[in-house]
Design a protein around this motif. Structure first.
Motif, short mmCIF file in Angstrom:
data_model
loop_
_atom_site.label_atom_id
_atom_site.label_comp_id
_atom_site.label_asym_id
_atom_site.label_seq_id
_atom_site.Cartn_x
_atom_site.Cartn_y
_atom_site.Cartn_z
N SER A 380 21.08 -17.21 14.59
CA SER A 380 19.79 -17.73 15.03
C SER A 380 18.64 -16.92 14.45
N LEU A 381 18.83 -15.60 14.39
CA LEU A 381 17.78 -14.75 13.83
C LEU A 381 17.66 -14.96 12.32
N ARG A 382 18.79 -14.89 11.64
CA ARG A 382 18.78 -14.95 10.18
C ARG A 382 18.27 -16.30 9.66
N ASN A 383 18.60 -17.37 10.36
CA ASN A 383 18.27 -18.71 9.87
C ASN A 383 17.00 -19.29 10.48
N ASP A 384 16.50 -18.64 11.52
CA ASP A 384 15.36 -19.23 12.22
C ASP A 384 14.30 -18.18 12.54
N TYR A 385 14.47 -17.46 13.64
CA TYR A 385 13.43 -16.56 14.12
C TYR A 385 13.08 -15.47 13.11
N TYR A 386 14.08 -14.91 12.44
CA TYR A 386 13.86 -13.83 11.48
C TYR A 386 14.20 -14.27 10.06
N ARG A 387 13.89 -15.50 9.74
CA ARG A 387 14.24 -16.03 8.43
C ARG A 387 13.56 -15.27 7.30
N TYR A 388 12.33 -14.83 7.55
CA TYR A 388 11.57 -14.10 6.54
C TYR A 388 11.41 -12.64 6.97
N PRO A 389 11.18 -11.73 6.02
CA PRO A 389 10.94 -10.34 6.38
C PRO A 389 9.69 -10.20 7.24
N ALA A 390 9.61 -9.12 8.00
CA ALA A 390 8.41 -8.80 8.77
C ALA A 390 8.12 -7.32 8.63
N LEU A 391 6.84 -6.97 8.51
CA LEU A 391 6.43 -5.58 8.50
C LEU A 391 6.32 -5.10 9.94
N VAL A 392 6.61 -3.83 10.17
CA VAL A 392 6.47 -3.26 11.51
C VAL A 392 4.98 -3.32 11.89
N PRO A 393 4.65 -3.66 13.15
CA PRO A 393 3.25 -3.79 13.54
C PRO A 393 2.44 -2.53 13.25
N GLU A 394 1.18 -2.75 12.93
CA GLU A 394 0.29 -1.62 12.69
C GLU A 394 0.12 -0.80 13.95
N LYS A 395 -0.14 0.48 13.77
CA LYS A 395 -0.39 1.36 14.90
C LYS A 395 -1.73 1.00 15.52
N LYS A 396 -1.80 0.98 16.84
CA LYS A 396 -3.03 0.63 17.54
C LYS A 396 -3.71 1.88 18.08
N GLY A 397 -4.99 1.74 18.35
CA GLY A 397 -5.70 2.80 19.05
C GLY A 397 -6.67 3.58 18.20
N GLU A 398 -6.44 3.67 16.90
CA GLU A 398 -7.32 4.45 16.05
C GLU A 398 -7.42 3.79 14.68
N SER A 399 -8.34 4.34 13.85
CA SER A 399 -8.41 3.91 12.45
C SER A 399 -7.55 4.85 11.62
N TYR A 400 -6.84 4.30 10.67
CA TYR A 400 -5.92 5.10 9.87
C TYR A 400 -6.22 4.92 8.39
N PRO A 401 -5.87 5.91 7.57
CA PRO A 401 -6.20 5.86 6.14
C PRO A 401 -5.45 4.76 5.40
N VAL A 402 -6.12 4.21 4.38
CA VAL A 402 -5.54 3.16 3.55
C VAL A 402 -5.16 3.75 2.20
N SER A 403 -4.00 3.37 1.69
CA SER A 403 -3.55 3.84 0.38
C SER A 403 -4.14 2.97 -0.72
N VAL A 404 -4.11 3.48 -1.95
CA VAL A 404 -4.62 2.76 -3.11
C VAL A 404 -3.63 1.68 -3.52
N ALA A 405 -4.15 0.54 -3.97
CA ALA A 405 -3.30 -0.57 -4.38
C ALA A 405 -2.50 -0.21 -5.63
N PRO A 406 -1.28 -0.73 -5.75
CA PRO A 406 -0.49 -0.53 -6.98
C PRO A 406 -1.22 -1.11 -8.20
N THR A 407 -0.86 -0.60 -9.37
CA THR A 407 -1.50 -1.03 -10.62
C THR A 407 -0.44 -1.29 -11.69
N ASP A 408 -0.93 -1.83 -12.82
CA ASP A 408 -0.11 -1.98 -14.03
C ASP A 408 1.18 -2.77 -13.82
#
Length: 501
Positions: A380-408
């Motif tokens: 059920s997870l593989r074919n439906d609810y979790y069919r696509y990858p998901a990123l772990v939720p962002e941390k809440k409560g504060e502002s956090y640093p952003v990394s530079v985008a990949p290049t080339d």
């Protein structure tokens, strides 16, 4: 005509509720106490490694993104420690190191991070033994080395939570783990003050008189003891590695409504606040924990503790922190109730979770039952609810640093395969790369980056094999790549790279 319009509207709404989010906690507890999930063979290093790799591969196959690995079940260690002895659940003899030597925590971190999974180091704060048998304990066990802090209760030995020395000792253990290991979080479960045993008294009267800190109601004092250690743990972790989280997985009921206007519409005989002396709401309000994963191990419609009632209640009282629901995968195997034998109670619960605004995912107890695919849960997870990858939720409560985008970005041919490769700038501390996200679109334009169906791959390496796209119909593909750092912050996307086959 009106009926057809209503049905179409209904199915669209259901589809929207059921749609998989791009950010979602998908965790599994790996319990080591009593060898519940791992390892099945004490002392057999090669078997243990193979078993863990197989487990992680299987979890990855249904897009699980976090493992909650129990590294300290009974004041012992599934990692190299100078403070506490090796666990007998690992080697068969407490204090005996694995032979040939390896460090299970280090091994799990390396293997999980390679699969872009987070590792939450699960500790039991106060438990020293799981029964009355002290013959299995090594001479380096806290039972002997910290004997003045030990209490016997309910057929087990535990630390006395009221002692300042207990708090300091626990913090020293956690600080050691955080300093030396590349974990993503420290995780505590529901065992704070022990669950009450009829006819038994937890004998901390002497501690109460000696170390009450001016708190004269004993129950308030017990809650304050747990408050103090949770805050101390949080502050210590953040001072060492601010991107490492502190999470807690409490018993599913904070308090009943009849006892507190903030309580849930439940009739539970056990509550965190009154029995375990764990005031979870206070920790959430004060930001002393980064996430909470209440163990909602009841079915939808259960009179005394209804799953939907509790999921909605926790959603209302998350206080801006991440909320994940602890789900009872093992219940489909061990619970004899009718609801748990009718496929599929957990699917119904997952569906309900996605209707709650502040529920950001789930953690399943536990790995062995989860991996058995009982009632087709994994399917059920593989074919439906979790069919696509998901990123772990962002941390809440504060502002956090952003990394530079990949290049080339570029496509390179190697041994008959086509690889998309890129470069990224090395960050410092928490802005180092946890993993990359590769988005792919047919044609020359980039579509919706918030739609997980557009994620081609999540990878720890700055490259991905795109050869399978050769078999697709489109003659052009547009790629962008982002990097996610240890704070879980996703960078801006790279420049578009169009591949014309």
């Amino acid at each position: 005509m009106r009926r057809m319009f209503f049905l179409l509207f209904f199915f669209i709404c259901v589809s929207m509720l059921h749609a998989a989010p791009k950010r979602e906690m998908r965790g599994v507890w790996i319990a080591t106490v009593a060898n519940i999930d791992w390892p099945s063979k004490k002392g057999d290093v090669q078997s243990q490694k193979s078993e863990m790799v197989k487990m992680l591969d299987s979890l990855q196959s249904c897009h699980i993104n976090t493992v909650v690995f129990q590294i300290r079940p009974c004041a012992d260690a599934f990692y190299k420690s100078d403070i506490e002895p090796w666990s007998h659940y690992l080697t068969g003899e407490q204090g005996k190191a694995p032979s040939p030597f390896y460090d299970p925590l280090e091994f799990v971190i390396e293997e999980a991070h390679e699969r872009c999974m987070e590792v939450h180091a699960w500790i039991n704060p106060y438990r020293i033994t799981n029964n009355e048998n002290t013959k299995i304990l090594s001479e380096n066990s806290p039972y002997y080395k910290k004997s003045g802090l030990v209490k016997k209760y309910g057929g087990k030995y535990v630390f006395d939570p009221g002692r300042k020395a207990t708090m300091d000792y626990l913090v020293s253990v956690v600080a050691d783990i955080v300093k030396r290991y590349d974990i993503d979080a420290v995780h505590m479960d529901d065992y704070f003050y022990p669950y009450k045993v009829p006819g038994s008294v937890f004998s901390d009267e002497e501690t109460f008189h000696r170390e009450n800190r001016g708190v004269h109601d004993k129950e308030d004092w017990r809650r304050n003891n747990v408050d103090l250690v949770v805050k101390q743990l949080h502050d210590t972790i953040k001072s060492l590695k601010p991107w490492v989280e502190l999470g807690v997985s409490p018993f599913g009921v904070w308090r009943n409504l009849k006892d507190d206007y903030r309580g849930s519409a439940t009739e539970a005989s056990v509550t965190n606040y009154d029995e375990l002396y764990a005031d979870i709401l206070k920790w959430l309000e004060n930001g002393w924990v980064d996430y909470v994963a209440p163990q909602l191990y009841w079915e939808i419609g259960k009179k005394i503790a209804d799953y939907e009632v509790l999921a909605s209640w926790w959603s209302e009282y998350a206080h801006g922190r991440n909320l994940y629901i602890g789900m009872y995968a093992s219940g489909m195997e061990v619970n004899k109730g009718k609801a748990w034998k009718t496929p599929n109670e957990l699917a119904r619960q997952l569906h309900y979770n996605r209707t709650c605004d502040d529920v950001s995912g789930a953690i399943y107890y536990s790995a062995r039952s989860f991996l058995k695919n009982i009632q087709g849960l994994k399917d059920s997870l593989r074919n439906d609810y979790y069919r696509y990858p998901a990123l772990v939720p962002e941390k809440k409560g504060e502002s956090y640093p952003v990394s530079v985008a990949p290049t080339d970005l570029k496509i390179e041919q190697e041994r008959g395969s086509s690889y998309l490769r890129w470069k990224s700038e090395p960050g410092e501390a928490g802005t180092t790369t946890a993993y990359y996200v590769v988005y792919c679109f047919e044609g020359k334009k980039v579509g919706d980056l918030n739609d997980p169906s557009n994620i081609f791959a999540v990878t720890a390496d700055p490259q991905v094999d795109v050869s399978k796209l050769k078999k697709a119909d489109a003659d052009k593909y547009a790629f962008v790549v982002t990097q996610v750092n240890r704070y879980r912050v996703e960078s801006l996307p790279s420049e578009i790279y169009v591949w014309k086959k």
